[in-house]
Design an enzyme around this catalytic site. Structure first.
Site, short mmCIF file in Angstrom:
data_model
loop_
_atom_site.label_atom_id
_atom_site.label_comp_id
_atom_site.label_asym_id
_atom_site.label_seq_id
_atom_site.Cartn_x
_atom_site.Cartn_y
_atom_site.Cartn_z
N TRP A 21 0.82 -1.22 0.00
CA TRP A 21 0.00 0.00 0.00
C TRP A 21 0.85 1.26 0.00
O TRP A 21 0.33 2.37 -0.07
CB TRP A 21 -0.97 0.01 1.18
CG TRP A 21 -0.34 -0.29 2.50
CD1 TRP A 21 0.18 0.59 3.37
CD2 TRP A 21 -0.18 -1.59 3.08
NE1 TRP A 21 0.67 -0.06 4.47
CE2 TRP A 21 0.46 -1.41 4.33
CE3 TRP A 21 -0.50 -2.89 2.66
CZ2 TRP A 21 0.79 -2.48 5.16
CZ3 TRP A 21 -0.18 -3.95 3.50
CH2 TRP A 21 0.45 -3.74 4.73
N GLU A 34 -5.28 -0.27 6.54
CA GLU A 34 -5.47 0.16 7.92
C GLU A 34 -6.53 -0.68 8.63
O GLU A 34 -6.38 -1.01 9.81
CB GLU A 34 -5.86 1.65 7.99
CG GLU A 34 -4.70 2.59 7.72
CD GLU A 34 -3.57 2.45 8.74
OE1 GLU A 34 -3.81 2.04 9.88
OE2 GLU A 34 -2.41 2.74 8.36
N LEU A 77 -8.62 -14.17 9.21
CA LEU A 77 -8.08 -12.91 9.75
C LEU A 77 -8.73 -12.54 11.09
O LEU A 77 -8.17 -11.76 11.85
CB LEU A 77 -8.33 -11.76 8.76
CG LEU A 77 -7.19 -11.27 7.88
CD1 LEU A 77 -7.57 -9.97 7.21
CD2 LEU A 77 -5.90 -11.06 8.66
N TYR A 79 -11.95 -11.11 13.68
CA TYR A 79 -12.66 -9.83 13.83
C TYR A 79 -13.41 -9.49 12.53
O TYR A 79 -13.12 -8.52 11.84
CB TYR A 79 -11.69 -8.70 14.20
CG TYR A 79 -11.06 -8.91 15.56
CD1 TYR A 79 -11.71 -8.48 16.71
CD2 TYR A 79 -9.85 -9.54 15.69
CE1 TYR A 79 -11.16 -8.70 17.97
CE2 TYR A 79 -9.28 -9.76 16.94
CZ TYR A 79 -9.95 -9.33 18.07
OH TYR A 79 -9.40 -9.53 19.30
N TYR A 117 -8.62 6.89 14.97
CA TYR A 117 -7.30 6.47 14.49
C TYR A 117 -7.31 6.25 12.97
O TYR A 117 -6.46 6.79 12.24
CB TYR A 117 -6.82 5.20 15.21
CG TYR A 117 -5.59 4.66 14.53
CD1 TYR A 117 -4.35 5.22 14.78
CD2 TYR A 117 -5.70 3.68 13.55
CE1 TYR A 117 -3.23 4.80 14.09
CE2 TYR A 117 -4.59 3.24 12.86
CZ TYR A 117 -3.36 3.80 13.14
OH TYR A 117 -2.26 3.39 12.44
N ASP A 135 -0.89 4.92 17.50
CA ASP A 135 -1.22 3.50 17.63
C ASP A 135 -0.35 2.90 18.73
O ASP A 135 0.39 3.62 19.42
CB ASP A 135 -1.04 2.77 16.29
CG ASP A 135 0.42 2.61 15.91
OD1 ASP A 135 1.29 3.29 16.52
OD2 ASP A 135 0.72 1.80 15.01
N CYS A 189 12.20 0.30 18.04
CA CYS A 189 11.75 0.43 19.43
C CYS A 189 10.71 -0.65 19.70
O CYS A 189 9.56 -0.38 20.03
CB CYS A 189 11.17 1.83 19.66
SG CYS A 189 11.05 2.23 21.40
N CYS A 196 18.33 0.07 20.62
CA CYS A 196 18.70 1.47 20.87
C CYS A 196 19.97 1.89 20.13
O CYS A 196 20.13 3.07 19.78
CB CYS A 196 18.85 1.71 22.38
SG CYS A 196 17.37 1.27 23.29
FE1 SF4 Z 1 13.23 3.22 21.85
FE2 SF4 Z 1 15.79 2.79 22.47
FE3 SF4 Z 1 15.12 4.54 20.58
FE4 SF4 Z 1 14.65 5.07 23.12
S1 SF4 Z 1 16.62 4.81 22.18
S2 SF4 Z 1 13.25 5.39 21.42
S3 SF4 Z 1 14.10 3.04 23.87
S4 SF4 Z 1 14.80 2.31 20.53
#
Ligand code: SF4
Length: 358
Positions: A21, A34, A77, A79, A117, A135, A189, A196
């Site tokens: 998409w 979505e 799927l 729902y 949303y 989200d 994240c 990180c």
């Molecule tokens: Fe997430 Fe780590 Fe980035 Fe902080 S540094 S936003 S905990 S991935």
């Protein structure tokens, strides 16, 4: 703030996944993706999305189809109200919006299955208009980035996240920015062991600075998981299989199924199945043969489904339906034409793979 925006946009330009998409950002594609992504993992959605677009390349093709076909394509799927809402929305678009998705947030909100949303996602991703979306991925990123000490479900925290998301939105780049935030949550994240070291906003991450990343977001027990036992059985009669269509309201509305239901206290699966057949259809079944047990989930439920083959106790076939709108007697090969809930589809697949009745 500017630096966070820029880092995220640059990172997204280099790391955005090649999703179907994202090729044209057509409003129709964004809308369907979505809706599919609500409650479903990306990996599974891609397959379903591609199959959907082959069968329904545009809104008009949905309106020419039947709800039954839409449900069949959606089978697995979960729902299913999402699929029924797409069907209803397509018909509303045909009648009231010249067959197109409206470009106004408040008009989108009036369509079935489109909440704050999804309307924001369509406005920002399809039309590149300045609308914020939040989200679960974005909630997690913000809980860590701003080191939020309360659950993201907390009213004030939730409000703070929306405010920050709005503050950060770069003019004219909403499409990329909203997706960049979600993509960061999906790829970097991530819930466990966030990456990180490769994060484009690590310099600004307050929980990383305070060494509390592992404590963010704060998790509270929301919905509990409920384990239940159910029984279902395929009734064969004169070489055909009995199936019934669920009523148009409630869970699994308009899907096909074999009768069955939850075990009551003290019941064996066999007892429950005989009772359920009598209650749902007034048919007296017997000669039960256990075939398998399948596991599946829906909403908060984790189900162990005991699956049987059975036949009529006295050969009297006079069903009276109490929980379904219609029934059919079908050949085993015809089962693939109907949409079943996940547990029943797994049972059918088991029978097919073991060559039991096909
Ligand atoms: Fe997430 Fe780590 Fe980035 Fe902080 S540094 S936003 S905990 S991935």
């Amino acid at each position: 703030m500017k630096k966070i925006q820029q880092n995220l946009l640059n990172w997204f330009a280099d790391n955005a996944r090649d999703l179907p998409w994202r090729k044209t950002y057509s409003p129709y594609h964004v809308w369907i993706s979505e809706i599919m992504l609500q409650q479903t993992q990306m990996d599974r959605v891609i397959d379903y999305f591609n199959r959907w677009m082959k069968q329904f390349p545009d809104i008009a093709s949905i309106t020419r189809s039947e709800e039954e076909k839409i449900l069949k394509l959606w089978e697995g799927l979960g729902y299913y109200s999402r699929a029924r809402n797409i069907f209803r929305t397509a018909n509303i678009l045909k009648e009231q919006h010249d067959g197109e998705l409206p470009t106004e947030f408040k008009l989108l909100l009036q369509l079935p299955g489109i909440g704050k949303y999804t309307a924001g996602a369509i406005m920002s991703i399809a039309f590149n208009k300045e609308y914020t979306i939040v989200d679960a991925n974005i909630e997690r990123v913000f809980a860590r980035l701003f080191n939020l000490a309360k659950s993201v479900k907390d009213k004030n925290t939730h409000h703070f996240i929306w405010e920050k998301a709005e503050e950060l939105l770069p003019r004219g780049r909403t499409r990329e920015f909203n997706q960049a935030l979600m993509e960061l949550g999906a790829l970097v994240c991530i819930p466990k062991n966030p990456r990180c070291k490769v994060c484009p906003v690590s310099d600004f991450c307050q929980s990383l600075k305070k060494n509390v990343v592992h404590k963010r977001p704060v998790i509270t027990k929301s919905s509990q998981t409920v384990f239940i036992e159910m029984a279902t059985g395929i009734l064969t009669h004169k070489g055909k299989i009995f199936i019934q269509k669920r009523k148009p309201k409630g869970v699994w509305a308009n899907l096909w199924e074999f009768p069955g239901g939850r075990l009551e206290p003290g019941e064996t699966p066999e007892m429950a199945l005989i009772r359920e057949y009598a209650e749902e259809t007034q048919l007296q079944i017997g000669k039960l043969k256990k075939i398998t047990t399948v596991k599946h989930s829906y909403t908060i439920y984790r189900v162990r489904l005991h699956c049987f083959l059975c036949s009529l106790e006295d050969d009297r076939f006079e069903p009276v339906l109490h929980t379904a709108q219609e029934y059919r007697l079908v050949n085993p090969a015809e089962l693939s034409n109907y949409a079943f809930p996940a547990g029943h589809r797994k049972f059918i697949d088991h029978l097919k793979n073991s060559g039991t009745i096909f």
